[in-house]
Design a protein around this motif. Structure first.
Motif, PDB file in Angstrom:
ATOM      1  N   TRP A  30       1.391  -4.647   4.326  1.00  0.00           N
ATOM      2  CA  TRP A  30       2.554  -4.028   3.695  1.00  0.00           C
ATOM      3  C   TRP A  30       2.310  -2.540   3.522  1.00  0.00           C
ATOM      4  CZ3 TRP A  30       1.712  -9.152   2.993  1.00  0.00           C
ATOM      5  CH2 TRP A  30       2.845  -9.988   3.010  1.00  0.00           C
ATOM      6  N   GLN A  31       3.377  -1.758   3.768  1.00  0.00           N
ATOM      7  CA  GLN A  31       3.347  -0.316   3.590  1.00  0.00           C
ATOM      8  C   GLN A  31       4.619   0.120   2.870  1.00  0.00           C
ATOM      9  OE1 GLN A  31       2.786   0.600   7.895  1.00  0.00           O
ATOM     10  NE2 GLN A  31       1.246   2.029   7.111  1.00  0.00           N
ATOM     11  N   PRO A  32       4.519   1.170   2.043  1.00  0.00           N
ATOM     12  CA  PRO A  32       5.721   1.670   1.369  1.00  0.00           C
ATOM     13  C   PRO A  32       6.640   2.383   2.350  1.00  0.00           C
ATOM     14  CG  PRO A  32       3.740   2.855   0.646  1.00  0.00           C
ATOM     15  CD  PRO A  32       3.299   1.839   1.634  1.00  0.00           C
ATOM     16  N   ILE A  42       2.616  -3.928  -8.547  1.00  0.00           N
ATOM     17  CA  ILE A  42       2.202  -4.189  -7.169  1.00  0.00           C
ATOM     18  C   ILE A  42       2.617  -3.042  -6.254  1.00  0.00           C
ATOM     19  CG2 ILE A  42       2.636  -5.714  -5.186  1.00  0.00           C
ATOM     20  CD1 ILE A  42       2.347  -8.076  -7.154  1.00  0.00           C
ATOM     21  N   LEU A  43       3.785  -2.471  -6.454  1.00  0.00           N
ATOM     22  CA  LEU A  43       4.211  -1.323  -5.659  1.00  0.00           C
ATOM     23  C   LEU A  43       3.244  -0.154  -5.870  1.00  0.00           C
ATOM     24  CD1 LEU A  43       6.199   0.015  -3.718  1.00  0.00           C
ATOM     25  CD2 LEU A  43       7.641   0.549  -5.702  1.00  0.00           C
ATOM     26  N   MET A  68      -3.063   2.334  -2.148  1.00  0.00           N
ATOM     27  CA  MET A  68      -3.834   1.926  -0.972  1.00  0.00           C
ATOM     28  C   MET A  68      -3.250   2.455   0.335  1.00  0.00           C
ATOM     29  SD  MET A  68      -4.843  -1.981  -1.836  1.00  0.00           S
ATOM     30  CE  MET A  68      -6.223  -2.329  -2.909  1.00  0.00           C
ATOM     31  N   GLY A  69      -1.963   2.712   0.363  1.00  0.00           N
ATOM     32  CA  GLY A  69      -1.309   3.155   1.587  1.00  0.00           C
ATOM     33  C   GLY A  69      -0.833   1.990   2.434  1.00  0.00           C
ATOM     34  N   THR A  70      -1.730   1.091   2.750  1.00  0.00           N
ATOM     35  CA  THR A  70      -1.439  -0.152   3.465  1.00  0.00           C
ATOM     36  C   THR A  70      -2.260  -1.231   2.779  1.00  0.00           C
ATOM     37  OG1 THR A  70      -1.111   0.999   5.555  1.00  0.00           O
ATOM     38  CG2 THR A  70      -1.567  -1.349   5.678  1.00  0.00           C
ATOM     39  N   ALA A  71      -1.664  -2.393   2.546  1.00  0.00           N
ATOM     40  CA  ALA A  71      -2.379  -3.436   1.814  1.00  0.00           C
ATOM     41  C   ALA A  71      -1.997  -4.826   2.301  1.00  0.00           C
ATOM     42  CB  ALA A  71      -2.086  -3.320   0.317  1.00  0.00           C
ATOM     43  N   THR A 107       9.836  -6.163  -0.193  1.00  0.00           N
ATOM     44  CA  THR A 107      10.301  -5.934   1.176  1.00  0.00           C
ATOM     45  C   THR A 107      11.805  -6.162   1.262  1.00  0.00           C
ATOM     46  OG1 THR A 107       8.145  -6.576   2.044  1.00  0.00           O
ATOM     47  CG2 THR A 107       9.993  -6.628   3.587  1.00  0.00           C
ATOM     48  N   ASN A 108      12.282  -7.241   0.659  1.00  0.00           N
ATOM     49  CA  ASN A 108      13.723  -7.538   0.669  1.00  0.00           C
ATOM     50  C   ASN A 108      14.532  -6.478  -0.070  1.00  0.00           C
ATOM     51  OD1 ASN A 108      13.311  -9.886   2.136  1.00  0.00           O
ATOM     52  ND2 ASN A 108      13.224 -11.186   0.326  1.00  0.00           N
ATOM     53  N   LYS A 109      13.943  -5.892  -1.108  1.00  0.00           N
ATOM     54  CA  LYS A 109      14.630  -4.843  -1.862  1.00  0.00           C
ATOM     55  C   LYS A 109      14.581  -3.499  -1.144  1.00  0.00           C
ATOM     56  CE  LYS A 109      14.214  -6.698  -6.543  1.00  0.00           C
ATOM     57  NZ  LYS A 109      13.762  -6.413  -7.925  1.00  0.00           N
ATOM     58  N   GLY A 110      13.791  -3.424  -0.078  1.00  0.00           N
ATOM     59  CA  GLY A 110      13.737  -2.204   0.709  1.00  0.00           C
ATOM     60  C   GLY A 110      12.665  -1.212   0.300  1.00  0.00           C
TER      61      GLY A 110
END
Length: 140
Positions: free
Chosen positions: A77-79, A21-22, A28-31, A61-64
């Motif tokens: 979501w964005q990296p 998933i990451l 995608m950049g943003t998903a 997200t929780n893992k940062g």
């Protein structure tokens, strides 16, 4: 490989689905959850609940690894780090863990068992380190 970023995820270890998933979010950049879910289900042999994708995105997200923001009714979501930055962070972490548990004899024995190409890489790394340290000293 890029230099280490100032930011590091809180937890580096990822499971297979988290990694998949990451990688989708990186591509995608943003998903949204739907974007990721649709990408996974593009493989006709795959099944994965929409709620499972949501759970994994929240876990990342929780893992940062990701940040999330709401726009309208959708969550995006964005990296927080690029794929190359993540590779640098993980490599740095692995090297430090190896050096932390190994004494100099173990490290020397490991290095001695490397093939010629690997030894040439180590020599190139040592040359680059010298150049980096020289530049750092010149700035002082």
């Amino acid at each position: 490989m890029p230099p280490l970023p100032d930011y590091r995820p809180k937890q580096l270890s990822l499971g297979p689905l988290e990694t998949e998933i990451l990688n989708i979010v990186w591509d995608m950049g943003t998903a949204t959850v739907k974007d990721v879910h649709d990408q996974i289900l593009a493989d006709p042999d795959r099944e994965l609940a929409y709620a499972s994708v949501t759970t994994v995105l929240r876990r990342l997200t929780n893992k940062g690894w990701l940040t999330c923001h709401k726009q309208g009714k959708a969550f995006y979501w964005q990296p927080l780090v690029s794929r190359k930055q993540a590779q640098a962070i993980k490599s740095y972490d692995q090297l430090h863990r190896f050096l932390a548990v190994s004494n100099p004899d173990v490290v020397a024995s490991f290095a001695d068992s490397l093939d010629t190409a690997s030894l040439e890489q180590l020599s190139e790394i040592a040359t680059r380190l010298q150049a980096i340290r020289k530049k750092r000293e010149e700035k002082r």
